[in-house]
Scaffold this motif. Structure first.
Motif, PDB file in Angstrom:
ATOM      1  N   SER A  83       5.846   6.782   4.047  1.00  0.00           N
ATOM      2  CA  SER A  83       4.723   8.124   4.233  1.00  0.00           C
ATOM      3  C   SER A  83       3.446   7.684   4.916  1.00  0.00           C
ATOM      4  O   SER A  83       3.102   8.799   5.654  1.00  0.00           O
ATOM      5  CB  SER A  83       4.506   8.502   2.820  1.00  0.00           C
ATOM      6  OG  SER A  83       5.573   9.085   2.221  1.00  0.00           O
ATOM      7  N   LEU A 100      -3.532   6.078   3.384  1.00  0.00           N
ATOM      8  CA  LEU A 100      -3.494   6.325   1.808  1.00  0.00           C
ATOM      9  C   LEU A 100      -4.414   5.144   1.337  1.00  0.00           C
ATOM     10  O   LEU A 100      -4.335   4.019   1.856  1.00  0.00           O
ATOM     11  CB  LEU A 100      -1.958   5.756   1.055  1.00  0.00           C
ATOM     12  CG  LEU A 100      -1.937   5.858  -0.293  1.00  0.00           C
ATOM     13  CD1 LEU A 100      -2.264   7.031  -0.968  1.00  0.00           C
ATOM     14  CD2 LEU A 100      -0.409   5.230  -0.902  1.00  0.00           C
ATOM     15  N   VAL A 116       5.965   2.321   0.897  1.00  0.00           N
ATOM     16  CA  VAL A 116       5.338   3.601   1.483  1.00  0.00           C
ATOM     17  C   VAL A 116       4.729   3.439   2.724  1.00  0.00           C
ATOM     18  O   VAL A 116       4.087   4.419   3.436  1.00  0.00           O
ATOM     19  CB  VAL A 116       4.151   4.154   0.380  1.00  0.00           C
ATOM     20  CG1 VAL A 116       4.845   4.675  -0.880  1.00  0.00           C
ATOM     21  CG2 VAL A 116       3.144   3.383   0.201  1.00  0.00           C
ATOM     22  N   ARG A 165      -1.556   9.389   8.831  1.00  0.00           N
ATOM     23  CA  ARG A 165      -1.395   9.604   7.574  1.00  0.00           C
ATOM     24  C   ARG A 165      -1.995   8.364   7.033  1.00  0.00           C
ATOM     25  O   ARG A 165      -1.302   7.015   7.085  1.00  0.00           O
ATOM     26  CB  ARG A 165       0.247   9.626   7.143  1.00  0.00           C
ATOM     27  CG  ARG A 165       0.715  10.901   7.822  1.00  0.00           C
ATOM     28  CD  ARG A 165       2.384  10.537   7.744  1.00  0.00           C
ATOM     29  NE  ARG A 165       2.664   9.478   8.563  1.00  0.00           N
ATOM     30  CZ  ARG A 165       3.865   8.962   8.621  1.00  0.00           C
ATOM     31  NH1 ARG A 165       5.005   9.544   7.734  1.00  0.00           N
ATOM     32  NH2 ARG A 165       4.255   7.676   9.021  1.00  0.00           N
ATOM     33  N   TYR A 176       5.145   9.039  -3.540  1.00  0.00           N
ATOM     34  CA  TYR A 176       5.227   9.456  -2.123  1.00  0.00           C
ATOM     35  C   TYR A 176       6.609   8.863  -1.485  1.00  0.00           C
ATOM     36  O   TYR A 176       7.068   7.774  -1.964  1.00  0.00           O
ATOM     37  CB  TYR A 176       3.899   8.614  -1.182  1.00  0.00           C
ATOM     38  CG  TYR A 176       2.814   9.175  -1.952  1.00  0.00           C
ATOM     39  CD1 TYR A 176       2.274  10.480  -1.929  1.00  0.00           C
ATOM     40  CD2 TYR A 176       1.958   8.197  -2.675  1.00  0.00           C
ATOM     41  CE1 TYR A 176       1.104  10.803  -2.524  1.00  0.00           C
ATOM     42  CE2 TYR A 176       0.889   8.638  -3.067  1.00  0.00           C
ATOM     43  CZ  TYR A 176       0.383   9.800  -2.903  1.00  0.00           C
ATOM     44  OH  TYR A 176      -0.787  10.377  -3.817  1.00  0.00           O
TER      45      TYR A 176
END
Ligand SMILES: C[S@@+](CC[C@H](N)C(=O)[O-])C[C@H]1O[C@@H](n2cnc3c(N)ncnc32)[C@H](O)[C@@H]1O
Length: 198
Positions: free
Chosen positions: A125, A67, A144, A65, A121
């Protein structure tokens, strides 16, 4: 960005890094600047842009994941989506006009409007968080990023970047929020600092 806008961007960065609560007072001005420059932003992106980020990512475990905060026209998000084909990559930005340009890239990264000072989020995350040429909101970056995950903060023109935070300041702010294992990279003129959430 005009010369006076670059100065405004540096001034806002300095103020907000010292006092994040001041962001609500300057948020509209900053968003307006980027809404205006969005259609021509890609003309400022050259081969120098991602050099230090790429170096900093060497040795980072493949994330699931990812970002990209303050993604702009999505140049880093698109590169991350190519680099990690199995990862879910999200680019978030406060400027809808920037994200219109990002969508035109045709990358498989997903783009969302959002404010880095209050990200939508859940805690922990992301395994990898990237911030390029954008103001760091340290509490949110720490929140996050999953424990054991990595954060890379990069400035594509080093200390000449209008939105710039010195390496020492980054280390002290991030260190206080549970980051460590710092490593600095340079690919002239770009710089990057990588940190791991301990
Ligand atoms: C200098 S541009 C950099 C864009 C991109 N990361 C790059 O390097 O090409 C800064 C970006 O951060 C966005 N931005 C500024 N403040 C933000 C905030 N609080 N939350 C999300 N995005 C923000 C702006 O809209 C702009 O797209």
């Amino acid at each position: 960005m005009k010369v006076d806008e670059r100065k405004v961007a540096r001034w806002i960065t300095d103020v907000v890094v010292r006092r994040p609560a001041a962001w609500r007072l300057v948020r509209g001005r900053m968003r307006d600047i980027f809404e205006r420059v969005a259609p021509t932003w890609n003309t400022r992106i050259g081969p120098h842009h991602l050099g230090a980020l790429s170096l900093a990512l060497e040795g980072v475990p493949v994330p699931a994941r990812v970002l990209d905060v303050g993604t702009g026209t999505g140049v880093a998000a698109a590169a991350l989506a190519d680099r990690y084909p199995s990862a879910g990559v999200v680019g978030v930005d406060i400027s809808p006009a920037m994200l219109v340009e990002a969508e035109l890239r045709g990358s498989r990264a997903r783009f969302e409007v959002g404010d880095a000072s209050r990200l939508a989020y859940a805690d922990a995350s992301f395994d990898l968080v990237v911030l390029m040429n954008a103001i760091p909101f340290f509490d949110e970056l720490a929140r996050v990023t999953a424990p054991g995950g990595h954060l890379v903060v990069s400035f594509s023109r080093g200390a000449e970047t209008p939105i710039y935070v010195a390496d020492g300041r980054l280390r002290s702010e991030l260190g206080r929020r549970g980051f460590g294992d710092f490593a600095a990279y340079a690919a002239d003129p770009a710089t990057a600092l990588r940190a791991r959430r301990l």
